[in-house]
Write a protein that holds these residues in place. Sequence first.
Motif, PDB file in Angstrom:
ATOM      1  N   GLU A 129       0.840  -1.191   0.000  1.00  0.00           N
ATOM      2  CA  GLU A 129       0.000   0.000   0.000  1.00  0.00           C
ATOM      3  C   GLU A 129       0.877   1.243   0.000  1.00  0.00           C
ATOM      4  OE1 GLU A 129      -3.376  -0.083   2.833  1.00  0.00           O
ATOM      5  OE2 GLU A 129      -2.482  -1.962   3.515  1.00  0.00           O
ATOM      6  N   LYS A 130       0.256   2.377  -0.332  1.00  0.00           N
ATOM      7  CA  LYS A 130       0.975   3.646  -0.292  1.00  0.00           C
ATOM      8  C   LYS A 130       0.541   4.397   0.964  1.00  0.00           C
ATOM      9  CE  LYS A 130       1.837   5.811  -4.111  1.00  0.00           C
ATOM     10  NZ  LYS A 130       1.711   6.637  -5.347  1.00  0.00           N
ATOM     11  N   PHE A 131       1.517   4.837   1.740  1.00  0.00           N
ATOM     12  CA  PHE A 131       1.275   5.569   2.978  1.00  0.00           C
ATOM     13  C   PHE A 131       1.997   6.912   2.920  1.00  0.00           C
ATOM     14  CE2 PHE A 131       1.210   1.058   4.019  1.00  0.00           C
ATOM     15  CZ  PHE A 131       0.037   0.918   4.764  1.00  0.00           C
ATOM     16  N   SER A 132       1.481   7.871   3.641  1.00  0.00           N
ATOM     17  CA  SER A 132       2.164   9.155   3.739  1.00  0.00           C
ATOM     18  C   SER A 132       2.311   9.533   5.204  1.00  0.00           C
ATOM     19  CB  SER A 132       1.402  10.247   2.984  1.00  0.00           C
ATOM     20  OG  SER A 132       0.122  10.453   3.535  1.00  0.00           O
ATOM     21  N   PHE A 133       3.394  10.231   5.513  1.00  0.00           N
ATOM     22  CA  PHE A 133       3.608  10.709   6.882  1.00  0.00           C
ATOM     23  C   PHE A 133       4.514  11.930   6.828  1.00  0.00           C
ATOM     24  CE2 PHE A 133       6.941   7.578   6.122  1.00  0.00           C
ATOM     25  CZ  PHE A 133       8.099   8.217   6.573  1.00  0.00           C
ATOM     26  N   ILE A 134       4.547  12.640   7.959  1.00  0.00           N
ATOM     27  CA  ILE A 134       5.372  13.838   8.080  1.00  0.00           C
ATOM     28  C   ILE A 134       6.409  13.595   9.151  1.00  0.00           C
ATOM     29  CG2 ILE A 134       5.382  16.322   8.575  1.00  0.00           C
ATOM     30  CD1 ILE A 134       2.443  16.399   7.753  1.00  0.00           C
ATOM     31  N   ALA A 135       7.661  13.920   8.849  1.00  0.00           N
ATOM     32  CA  ALA A 135       8.745  13.792   9.819  1.00  0.00           C
ATOM     33  C   ALA A 135       9.249  15.179  10.189  1.00  0.00           C
ATOM     34  CB  ALA A 135       9.882  12.955   9.242  1.00  0.00           C
ATOM     35  N   HIS A 136       9.555  15.360  11.463  1.00  0.00           N
ATOM     36  CA  HIS A 136      10.196  16.602  11.907  1.00  0.00           C
ATOM     37  C   HIS A 136      11.547  16.217  12.478  1.00  0.00           C
ATOM     38  CE1 HIS A 136      10.075  20.869  12.658  1.00  0.00           C
ATOM     39  NE2 HIS A 136      10.669  20.632  13.820  1.00  0.00           N
ATOM     40  N   MET A 137      12.619  16.627  11.775  1.00  0.00           N
ATOM     41  CA  MET A 137      13.954  16.139  12.079  1.00  0.00           C
ATOM     42  C   MET A 137      14.833  17.253  12.607  1.00  0.00           C
ATOM     43  SD  MET A 137      14.631  13.911   8.661  1.00  0.00           S
ATOM     44  CE  MET A 137      13.492  12.642   8.134  1.00  0.00           C
ATOM     45  N   PRO A 138      15.861  16.883  13.361  1.00  0.00           N
ATOM     46  CA  PRO A 138      16.817  17.909  13.792  1.00  0.00           C
ATOM     47  C   PRO A 138      17.564  18.482  12.599  1.00  0.00           C
ATOM     48  CG  PRO A 138      17.584  15.701  14.377  1.00  0.00           C
ATOM     49  CD  PRO A 138      16.172  15.554  13.893  1.00  0.00           C
ATOM     50  N   ASP A 139      17.816  19.769  12.648  1.00  0.00           N
ATOM     51  CA  ASP A 139      18.509  20.454  11.545  1.00  0.00           C
ATOM     52  C   ASP A 139      20.006  20.217  11.686  1.00  0.00           C
ATOM     53  OD1 ASP A 139      19.102  22.040   9.419  1.00  0.00           O
ATOM     54  OD2 ASP A 139      18.742  23.947  10.432  1.00  0.00           O
ATOM     55  N   GLU A 140      20.417  18.986  11.318  1.00  0.00           N
ATOM     56  CA  GLU A 140      21.822  18.602  11.450  1.00  0.00           C
ATOM     57  C   GLU A 140      22.160  17.559  10.394  1.00  0.00           C
ATOM     58  OE1 GLU A 140      21.607  17.267  15.473  1.00  0.00           O
ATOM     59  OE2 GLU A 140      21.279  15.168  14.915  1.00  0.00           O
ATOM     60  N   PRO A 141      23.441  17.435  10.020  1.00  0.00           N
ATOM     61  CA  PRO A 141      23.838  16.462   9.003  1.00  0.00           C
ATOM     62  C   PRO A 141      23.449  15.047   9.392  1.00  0.00           C
ATOM     63  CG  PRO A 141      25.639  17.999   9.458  1.00  0.00           C
ATOM     64  CD  PRO A 141      24.583  18.247  10.494  1.00  0.00           C
ATOM     65  N   GLY A 142      22.993  14.277   8.402  1.00  0.00           N
ATOM     66  CA  GLY A 142      22.689  12.871   8.614  1.00  0.00           C
ATOM     67  C   GLY A 142      21.259  12.554   8.976  1.00  0.00           C
ATOM     68  N   SER A 143      20.417  13.585   9.223  1.00  0.00           N
ATOM     69  CA  SER A 143      19.042  13.311   9.638  1.00  0.00           C
ATOM     70  C   SER A 143      18.258  12.590   8.541  1.00  0.00           C
ATOM     71  CB  SER A 143      18.334  14.616  10.016  1.00  0.00           C
ATOM     72  OG  SER A 143      18.934  15.218  11.132  1.00  0.00           O
ATOM     73  N   LEU A 144      18.330  13.092   7.313  1.00  0.00           N
ATOM     74  CA  LEU A 144      17.618  12.455   6.202  1.00  0.00           C
ATOM     75  C   LEU A 144      18.124  11.036   5.979  1.00  0.00           C
ATOM     76  CD1 LEU A 144      17.479  15.428   3.662  1.00  0.00           C
ATOM     77  CD2 LEU A 144      15.504  14.322   4.705  1.00  0.00           C
ATOM     78  N   HIS A 145      19.425  10.857   6.104  1.00  0.00           N
ATOM     79  CA  HIS A 145      20.013   9.541   5.893  1.00  0.00           C
ATOM     80  C   HIS A 145      19.527   8.546   6.949  1.00  0.00           C
ATOM     81  CE1 HIS A 145      23.439   6.566   5.944  1.00  0.00           C
ATOM     82  NE2 HIS A 145      23.098   6.574   4.671  1.00  0.00           N
TER      83      HIS A 145
END
Length: 504
Positions: free
Chosen positions: A2-18
């Motif tokens: 299935e396709k799901f969507s969500f929102i992430a709130h991450m720290p503004d620092e290197p490596g968060s997206l990774h």
Amino acid sequence: MEKFSFIAHMPDEPGSLHRAAEIIKKYDGNINRIQFDRRIDPGTVFYEVTADAESYSRITRDLADIGYLQTSLKPLDFLKFCVYLPHQPGALYEFLSYTTSAGANIAGIDFDDRGQYPDRLTVSLNLEQSAVVNKLLDQLKSRYRLEIIEYDKTGKHLDDTVFYVRYAQEVRDLIGESEEAFILSFLADTNHIAQDLMARGCDPRQVFESVLATGRTMNATTGNGFYADVQQFCITDKTTLFCFQVPCGGSIFLIRTPDEMVMIDTGYGIYHNDILAMLSRYDVGEMKKLSRIVVTHADADHYGASGYFSVPVLMHEDTLEITRRNNRAYGSRSEDSVLEAFYTRMINQFSRFRTPPAITCFSRPSGTTRGIFPVIGTIHIGDLDLEVLDGLGGHTCGQVFLYSRLYGLLFAADSVINFGSLTKERADYSSLAAFLVTSVNVDSERAKQERKALLGLALETDQELAKSGRRCLICGGHGAVSVLENGKLVAYGKIERYEAGNPA
């Protein structure tokens, strides 16, 4: 899968997206969409992933464990104050230890020892809980001289570091308090169209502002802000046609006979009470005489108030299907457009769209045509007979036109509009939709065909009526009732202004 969507709130620092991508990969999730733009918000990322339900549950669990999953967009408290620090090394460091321990996000800080107030530090903070504010202030007051400049609990003074929280609060102001799941979904949808329009060279902030401006304009033109431009025409000795141009969206037509009234298009649901008051002013407010409503097409500004009346509503079967799918582009080449789907949901929400309880669909084409348009029914109103013409699906699928050759009436919906008769306010409002969907027509080529054929039908009718000195009245979906003069649409007859705030 299935396709799901969500929102992430991450720290503004290197490596968060990774780190987030690693969790999604760990459970075999496939990222279909990701959007992050520091210019809008430095920590909020939007995802759509394909995974099975169990894997998605594990993805969101792990993201929540590290504090990345955003499940709420409640308004933050905004606090602005001045604090007087001693002139000694480490004074600022010591002060910031208090704000950090309170979990406060510094939105602004200002200090200059050569300025007008050399010992004063001005600070703006965003905080998640009122209890935290009180605890922080108690700590600071026991240590420093403090002056509160502003304390706001509504979320209206938040800065751009929490852009999406501020946007969500403004949406709440427009539609009322809603479940967090709905607000998060609405935010994700807005972000998706912003991403689409950014790819076309648009400013993302203009996208969010245009969405809010749409709701604000509707809200501002209700109650004492409501007005309309009104035209009346005697079609026969027993039949009168009214045209009401409301502030935003499509025109409302009412045909009155001694025995009944028939409404053609209803305007937005948000205007329903204002419209009833206006109809009373023009001696057509006796709703027990309203026998039917005819809907020309599925857009909320033509259809949205139909559910507020307790009479049968006539429409095309594709208009009904658009309502069921909540997508104005259903049945067209634009059906998969993110822009069209979001716009339908957004405008229905802001305008308080209500589906009618009793719907009758017109017949399918039987082979009879009027020019290029199949005839799919006839509506009898007093001594009028109006043919129902099936459109080609240029503006929306299921749009119909109503026509009387004998009495020179052509209800052309949104395929023929006298744009020159629109006030600046109405034109500005219409431009918001054009920006958000790039074109209000789901099929531009077919829309051109429809317009050309309808104008041809109007001209032909004019020529037939010329001997009796009558004209073909073109009742467009927006703007004034008009006639053709040398190939151009010209407003016809007297136009009167109605203002809700003016009792005259």
